[in-house]
Design an enzyme around this catalytic site. Structure first.
Site, short mmCIF file in Angstrom:
data_model
loop_
_atom_site.label_atom_id
_atom_site.label_comp_id
_atom_site.label_asym_id
_atom_site.label_seq_id
_atom_site.Cartn_x
_atom_site.Cartn_y
_atom_site.Cartn_z
N LYS A 112 2.50 -5.05 3.97
CA LYS A 112 1.44 -5.79 2.77
C LYS A 112 0.25 -6.21 3.55
O LYS A 112 -1.03 -6.29 3.20
CB LYS A 112 2.22 -6.56 1.90
N LYS A 199 6.61 8.55 -3.97
CA LYS A 199 7.50 8.28 -5.16
C LYS A 199 6.45 7.77 -6.06
O LYS A 199 5.36 7.28 -6.06
CB LYS A 199 8.24 7.08 -4.77
N LYS A 202 2.30 2.88 -9.45
CA LYS A 202 1.05 2.77 -10.08
C LYS A 202 -0.12 2.77 -9.20
O LYS A 202 -1.12 3.12 -9.84
CB LYS A 202 1.21 1.24 -10.90
#
Ligand code: TRP
Length: 337
Positions: A112, A199, A202
């Site tokens: 991240k 996968k 969003k």
């Protein structure tokens, strides 16, 4: 009742619930309610760790709660993390039982933080992002959960939680926390319908995911245009796109259709259009009652809000008890005002 083992899991309020979220986690949570004492948190403090939209967060929290209830989570099992500030309090205490080095080595932190640096925008990596897993450990331990149903991607966070609990126990000289166990259940890998090599998520954009509450016509359209093969031969085994359609069919409960098309596939006679038709049908059938329930809940938002306020309050009492005991154990003051 009290013989039941306890389960806890949490989810971040980040907008739409798609089929990947549903089949990958939430459906499992619904089913676990039959066997365990479950609490499920909407973790809005966690949602602040990455750059986010302050105007949207609160709505996302209520939307997610509505969606969870619409698909079958009992409102009395749901709490909102920020309504139970003891999570942050225990998180602070846990910070002091967790090494800085271990946090910097967490895969999710590395992923991240590099996402943020690569986003091109002002690279702001919050201390909250580093500290994220400590708050997660507090979420789990504050209810002394026996089991934590999570995906494999959360394995490292669970390990850290156990390390913290262990270090805590060692330092206070008492087996106060029972180490929680991950509960890995077999869940289908749901892939993007537009690019089955990734996968369903969003972040890739609208074409890539199917909202659980999407209109019937939209579900049909999206399944119809799902990428199947890039080449034209079925002889090289099943492509990821076709596999994805089969997973969706099975997950949505289309067992007979699944067996039928599998047989066709083995014979080399699978027709994608027929398979897609049945996948869409199964998804439409599965989600129709969810949409109905959601409309009902939205027509009476106040009632749901009151229920969640109440359930968070009930659940908070357990958190308060734990924090009280923990403060005693670590030498903090425990006075009543
Ligand atoms: N990190 C989890 C995720 O991204 C969310 C989460 C926060 C969580 N606290 C938790 C999951 C406690 C399980 C238990 O999926």
């Amino acid at each position: 009742m009290s013989e039941r083992k306890s389960v806890l899991s949490c989810i971040q309020p980040t907008g739409d619930m798609h089929l990947g979220n549903y089949f990958g986690a939430v459906k499992n949570w619904v089913d676990l309610q039959e066997t365990y004492n479950c609490v499920y948190g909407v973790v809005d403090y966690h949602a602040m760790t990455m750059p986010y939209n302050v105007k949207k967060l609160r709505n996302n929290t209520w939307d997610l709660i509505t969606n969870m209830v619409a698909v079958g989570i009992e409102p009395q099992n749901i709490f909102v993390q920020s309504l139970i500030p003891e999570h942050a309090e225990l998180g602070w205490i846990f910070n002091c039982f967790c090494s800085y080095g271990q946090l910097t080595r967490m895969t999710q932190f590395k992923d991240k933080s590099s996402q943020v640096s690569e986003s091109g925008k002002e690279a702001f990596i919050s201390a909250g992002l580093l500290d994220y897993p400590v708050l997660q450990a507090a979420d789990i331990m504050i209810y002394k959960a026996d089991y934590v149903p999570v995906g494999k991607d959360q394995e490292q966070h669970l390990e850290l939680t156990r390390d913290i609990a262990q270090r805590f126990n060692n330092q206070v000289g008492k087996e106060y926390f029972v180490l929680p166990e991950a509960l890995y259940t077999e869940v289908p890998k749901v892939r993007s319908t537009a690019d089955p090599s990734r996968k369903m998520s969003k972040s890739a954009g609208e074409k890539h995911y199917i909202n659980v509450f999407a209109e019937e016509s939209r579900i049909r359209k999206q399944i119809k245009s799902a990428v199947t093969d890039t080449g034209d031969s079925q002889s090289e085994g099943m492509s990821e796109g076709v596999e994805n359609l089969f997973s969706l069919l099975k997950a949505a409960g289309g067992t007979d259709a699944y067996a039928h098309h599998m047989e066709q596939f083995s014979n080399g006679g699978l027709r994608y259009a027929d398979l897609k038709h049945d996948v869409a049908e199964a998804l439409v059938d599965l989600t129709a009652p969810f949409k109905e329930k959601k409309a009902e809940l939205n027509a009476n938002k106040k009632e749901l809000k009151n229920q969640i306020k109440q359930s968070s309050w009930e659940i908070r009492k357990r958190a308060q008890q734990t924090v009280k005991e923990v403060k005693d154990l670590v030498g903090l003051l425990n006075v009543r005002f």
